[in-house]
Design a protein around this motif. Structure first.
Motif, PDB file in Angstrom:
ATOM      1  N   TYR A   1      26.510  43.475  34.623  1.00 52.77           N
ATOM      2  CA  TYR A   1      27.294  43.764  33.707  1.00 52.77           C
ATOM      3  C   TYR A   1      28.849  43.018  33.776  1.00 52.77           C
ATOM      4  CZ  TYR A   1      24.147  47.639  32.710  1.00 52.77           C
ATOM      5  OH  TYR A   1      23.099  48.369  32.740  1.00 52.77           O
ATOM      6  N   VAL A   2      29.159  42.851  32.466  1.00 50.90           N
ATOM      7  CA  VAL A   2      30.502  42.202  32.546  1.00 50.90           C
ATOM      8  C   VAL A   2      31.471  43.238  33.009  1.00 50.90           C
ATOM      9  CG1 VAL A   2      32.246  41.132  31.037  1.00 50.90           C
ATOM     10  CG2 VAL A   2      29.890  40.627  30.517  1.00 50.90           C
ATOM     11  N   PRO A   3      32.266  42.847  34.076  1.00 49.77           N
ATOM     12  CA  PRO A   3      33.417  44.033  34.645  1.00 49.77           C
ATOM     13  C   PRO A   3      34.335  44.243  33.635  1.00 49.77           C
ATOM     14  CG  PRO A   3      33.751  41.824  35.671  1.00 49.77           C
ATOM     15  CD  PRO A   3      32.351  41.740  34.909  1.00 49.77           C
ATOM     16  N   ASN A   4      34.593  45.429  33.503  1.00 49.99           N
ATOM     17  CA  ASN A   4      35.681  46.306  32.484  1.00 49.99           C
ATOM     18  C   ASN A   4      36.823  45.596  32.907  1.00 49.99           C
ATOM     19  OD1 ASN A   4      35.866  47.637  30.339  1.00 49.99           O
ATOM     20  ND2 ASN A   4      34.878  49.642  31.110  1.00 49.99           N
ATOM     21  N   ILE A   5      37.468  45.073  31.945  1.00 51.88           N
ATOM     22  CA  ILE A   5      38.684  44.453  32.192  1.00 51.88           C
ATOM     23  C   ILE A   5      39.753  45.251  31.255  1.00 51.88           C
ATOM     24  CG2 ILE A   5      38.209  42.121  32.708  1.00 51.88           C
ATOM     25  CD1 ILE A   5      38.628  41.373  29.655  1.00 51.88           C
TER      26      ILE A   5
END
Ligand SMILES: [Zn+2]
Ligand SMILES: [Zn+2]
Ligand SMILES: [Zn+2]
Length: 141
Positions: free
Chosen positions: A108-112
């Motif tokens: 997953y793309v980290p939550n930014i």
């Protein structure tokens, strides 16, 4: 894996030949496909028909678009998306040698957190590099 018929039925889409053929291409490919790939694979359909089919599938949560720096978006199958509510925070990988793009469904793309006032609509992370098939190839030389 769902069948073409099941996927179309789940979205209440008419089972036209072009829809079935396009879906079959995606189900049988391990890589993401561009509209150009489909034109080559299905020469009996014109570009507009293929474009509309891709658009419908994307809107219905059957396919998702993977942005690409070459300006040619590629598409891949969605697994658990609802129409008009794509949930994609996974990483995509593009090999710079064979130019195949793959989905890493479990990465997953980290939550930014964006600066105040900005709202994210879409997340995408495209990693470019060498895939295992291509690196095995160059090592054996
Ligand atoms: Zn999706
Ligand atoms: Zn490769
Ligand atoms: Zn993907």
């Amino acid at each position: 894996m769902k069948s073409v018929e099941q996927i179309l039925a789940s979205r209440r889409l008419r089972r036209t030949t072009v829809r079935k053929r396009v879906l079959l291409c995606f189900l049988s490919s391990e890589f993401a496909l561009s509209q150009h790939d489909l034109e080559q694979a299905l020469p009996s359909f014109d570009r507009v028909t293929l474009y509309r089919t891709l658009k419908t599938f994307t809107e219905e949560g059957i396919l998702h678009k993977i942005p690409d720096d070459s300006g040619t978006p590629r598409y891949a199958l969605c697994h658990d998306c609802e129409p008009h509510a794509h949930q994609h925070h996974h990483v995509h990988f593009k090999c710079i040698r064979c130019e195949h793009t793959e989905c890493f469904e479990r990465l997953y793309v980290p939550n930014i957190s964006l600066p105040k006032g900005y709202e994210a609509e879409e997340f995408s992370l495209l990693v470019q590099g060498i895939c295992p098939r291509c690196s095995a190839h160059s090592n054996s030389k």
